[in-house]
Design an enzyme around this catalytic site. Structure first.
Site: not given
Ligand code: URA
Length: 430
Positions: A85, A164, A171, A186, A190
């Protein structure tokens, strides 16, 4: 689930107290189900923004986000699973090369990705430049593609960490995105729900990244590594530079073309270096015995790329679309390109149509910026330094304005910026 008072939770967090796991689970469940209204959730997020979270609190918050949905079951696969990621940058097309490369090294790569927002491009938006390619896959299709091809890049389904989705949208409109605990929970909710056994994080640092400084990026990396390990996911992070563009392109089709060049054994040196550094980490955490540089040179990663694109309805041989308008920005003097700012190029690409301001906006596959020189390259006065690609000529002035002050031609090259800044693992940093 026992009942708490949202106001009490907000006041406690506002005053710097840590929330307990049952309070957190009650809040996340209530907000996801629509029982807690946006105004109370916004107030709590803002309190978290200012007060941060203790490690136990962050762990409970992340667990509650994971528990809000399903977890993908990859246990039927006979290869080790490993994913990467990136926290996002300008020209960051590493996933497009890395996912097929790791599959060619013997891993199964479940790369569930998102779309771009603001000046950083999203992996799915880039791949959608390929005619026919489909981002939405069912869980059955994901597992079957992993078993057959070894790599899948697709949209994270609505069932994974739905909390999320709601919290991120809130947010985005309440000024609470740049909070280390909220970003860490967040991303990791995932990735943990996705079911990968190992994860390598590319935490970008610099003008074009979320994290502008190395200490901030390190804190984010440490928080994410701790969360991953606590959930049984072998997690390591590299901090990599994002003060200038990665590779020479920013924007959908332009980045896909550059990725294919890299899979074919070419590609810019910085893109190859970051991809291979991450690949080596992934090989190690997946327990594989492969040399990613050799595998890339062998053409095996290109074979996986072609299979991966075709499996999702795309034609790997189709011509990528090109913009109808290309405007150049010329070097103002003879010398060396001393600085090419990632944020300036990212904002220019975004204004040309390659990015979106709101999540429902469309993106243009053809729009973006091509850098005809990278930092450290010699340039000649009047020769093209940048190409601006768009299908809408009226977008050029905004892009040109974004580039003002974004590059500098100097007499002599300075030392090259380091690309790989630091490694963070559960055992510490190096
Ligand atoms: N990417 C995400 O998935 N969440 C965040 O809060 C910031 C970047």
């Amino acid at each position: 689930m026992s009942d708490f008072s949202a106001v009490d939770l907000i006041c406690a967090k506002r005053d710097g107290q840590a929330l307990g796991p049952r309070e957190i689970a009650w809040f996340i469940d209530g907000y996801t189900a629509g029982r807690i209204p946006d105004e109370q959730a916004s107030a709590l997020l803002m309190a978290v923004y200012f007060q941060a979270m203790a490690p136990d609190e962050l762990a409970a918050w992340t667990k509650a986000m994971i528990d809000s949905g399903e977890r993908l079951d990859l246990s039927s696969l006979d290869r080790p699973t490993v994913d990467k990621h990136s926290t996002g940058g300008v020209g960051d097309k590493v996933s497009l090369v890395l996912a097929p490369l790791m599959a060619a090294c013997g891993a199964a790569v479940p790369q569930l990705s998102g779309r771009g927002l603001g000046h950083t491009g999203g992996t799915l938006d880039k791949l959608e430049a390929i005619a026919g390619w489909r981002a939405a896959l069912s869980n059955t299709e994901i597992v079957s593609q992993l078993a057959g091809v070894g790599a899948v890049i697709c949209a994270a389904g609505a069932g994974l960490a739905p909390a999320d989705r709601r919290i991120y949208a809130l947010r985005d409109v309440t000024g609470t995105v740049p909070s280390i605990p909220l970003i860490a929970s967040s991303i990791m909710s995932k990735k943990i729900a996705e079911g990968t056994a190992a994860l390598v994080l590319d935490v970008k640092v610099g003008s074009g990244a979320f994290m502008k400084t190395q200490p901030e990026a390190r804190r984010l990396a440490e928080a994410m590594v701790t969360l991953g390990e606590a959930h049984g996911v072998r997690t390591a992070a590299l901090l990599t530079g994002m003060d200038t563009v990665l590779g020479l392109t920013a924007g959908g089709a332009l980045e896909v073309r550059e990725s294919v060049e890299t899979l074919a054994g070419g590609g810019p040196a910085d893109l190859v270096a970051v991809t291979l550094a991450l690949a080596r980490e992934m090989v190690e955490s997946a327990g594989l015995d492969a040399d990613p540089a050799e595998v890339l040179a062998s053409g095996a990663a290109m074979d996986v790329w072609r299979a991966m694109i075709a499996a999702q309805g795309g034609d790997p041989d189709a011509e990528l679309p090109r913009a109808s308008v290309v405007e150049t920005v010329d070097a103002p003097a003879d010398g060396v390109l001393g600085r090419l700012d990632a944020l300036a190029v990212g904002v220019a690409a975004w204004r040309l149509g390659a990015g979106r301001a709101r999540k429902e906006d469309p993106v243009s596959a053809t729009a973006g910026v091509v850098c005809r020189a990278a930092e450290g390259d010699a340039v000649r006065a009047g020769e093209p330094l940048l190409e601006l690609h768009t299908d809408d000529e009226s977008l050029l002035p905004g892009a040109l304005a974004a580039l003002e002050g974004g590059f500098e031609v100097v007499a002599e090259a300075g030392p090259p910026r380091p690309l790989i800044l630091e490694r963070v693992t559960a055992g510490g940093r190096a």
